[in-house]
Design a protein around this motif. Sequence first.
Motif, PDB file in Angstrom:
ATOM      1  N   VAL A 125      58.437 107.810  81.158  1.00  0.00           N
ATOM      2  CA  VAL A 125      57.725 108.764  82.019  1.00  0.00           C
ATOM      3  C   VAL A 125      56.773 108.026  82.953  1.00  0.00           C
ATOM      4  CG1 VAL A 125      56.133 110.729  82.065  1.00  0.00           C
ATOM      5  CG2 VAL A 125      57.900 110.603  80.293  1.00  0.00           C
ATOM      6  N   HIS A 132      53.620 112.391  87.507  1.00  0.00           N
ATOM      7  CA  HIS A 132      53.502 113.441  86.491  1.00  0.00           C
ATOM      8  C   HIS A 132      52.988 112.898  85.150  1.00  0.00           C
ATOM      9  CE1 HIS A 132      55.703 116.214  89.101  1.00  0.00           C
ATOM     10  NE2 HIS A 132      56.600 115.257  89.310  1.00  0.00           N
ATOM     11  N   THR A 135      49.628 114.252  83.637  1.00  0.00           N
ATOM     12  CA  THR A 135      49.656 115.667  83.256  1.00  0.00           C
ATOM     13  C   THR A 135      50.639 115.928  82.108  1.00  0.00           C
ATOM     14  OG1 THR A 135      51.299 116.099  85.007  1.00  0.00           O
ATOM     15  CG2 THR A 135      48.968 116.455  85.542  1.00  0.00           C
ATOM     16  N   LYS A 136      51.721 115.171  82.064  1.00  0.00           N
ATOM     17  CA  LYS A 136      52.726 115.371  81.019  1.00  0.00           C
ATOM     18  C   LYS A 136      52.364 114.663  79.717  1.00  0.00           C
ATOM     19  CE  LYS A 136      55.656 117.745  83.567  1.00  0.00           C
ATOM     20  NZ  LYS A 136      55.951 119.171  83.282  1.00  0.00           N
TER      21      LYS A 136
END
Length: 325
Positions: A125, A132, A135-136
């Motif tokens: 990720v 992202h 936030t993820k």
Amino acid sequence: MMEEDELCFPEFFNSSCRKLNLPHIEVILMHIVLYSISVITAFLNLLVIISISHFRQLHTTTNLLLLSLAISDFSVGLILLFQIVLIDGCWFLGDIMCTVYQYLAYVITSASIGTMVLISFDRYVAICYPLHYSTKITQGRVKICIFLCWISSWLFQSLILLDNLKQPGRYNSCVGECAFVISHIAGYVDLVFSFIVPIGVIVVLYLRVFVVAISQSRAMRSHISAAPLRHLVVAKKSQVKAAKTLGLVVLVFLLCMCPYYCVALSGEDSSMSASSAAFVICLFFFNSCLNPIIYAFFYPWFRKSIKLIFTLQIFQHGSCDINMQ
């Protein structure tokens, strides 16, 4: 007729197990090697645990995963002490302790592999979806994933080893044996879900990570002179460096674990020589010792924290807020 010095428990002449007929120098060497690995593994991983737990700046999502890995590796260092007891083929700690030892070894190994999957996903990720990531991948979600990883390992191995847990020592053929037997079906299920599937996921994720990391490295070199993009370049470089470091951790993990599981997969463990079996087991355990060494080479914060720990500065007021960069 068996001689008394060949028996684990001479008082149980008709039911005692035999001691392994190993050369004295080989036994001494194995004791030295295993004790050294055990002490070094426990000590180095304890340094990682103290570092990440104590210094607030190190409470990042990635470091929480490293903390979970360090806890499992530290446990491996302690578990290895039980393996030393079995060098001559005799178990003197009773059936319950035998079950506890084997059960913990399975659970810790399963949790380590699960943590490696989480580390791989974290880097996937971070590198492939950097916008992202914050936030993820949050600390709350990472803590939940770590908790689920350990709980799943406990529950899964409890089901796999249910017969052994119900009746400790049920598979022992003689007094002094520490036998742990699982059915062929349970063994293959364990092999698939504890090794083949996780390793497949790790390899696929990291192949994707390194493809993207290489393209990002090329892009960074072409934009390095652009002042407005320098802060973005630095951020990307740190992510790529972290991916490479953790990629090395994963690679070492695979190299150390694969021989052990390949033997299990081939079903040839019964035909292995004692020296070959000892090498595979030592390599399996030695992986837990290597991770902190990798951190020491590639993470400045770990080297700084070691210095603060050895100089006892961590006991000073406000030491948890020290800048670790």
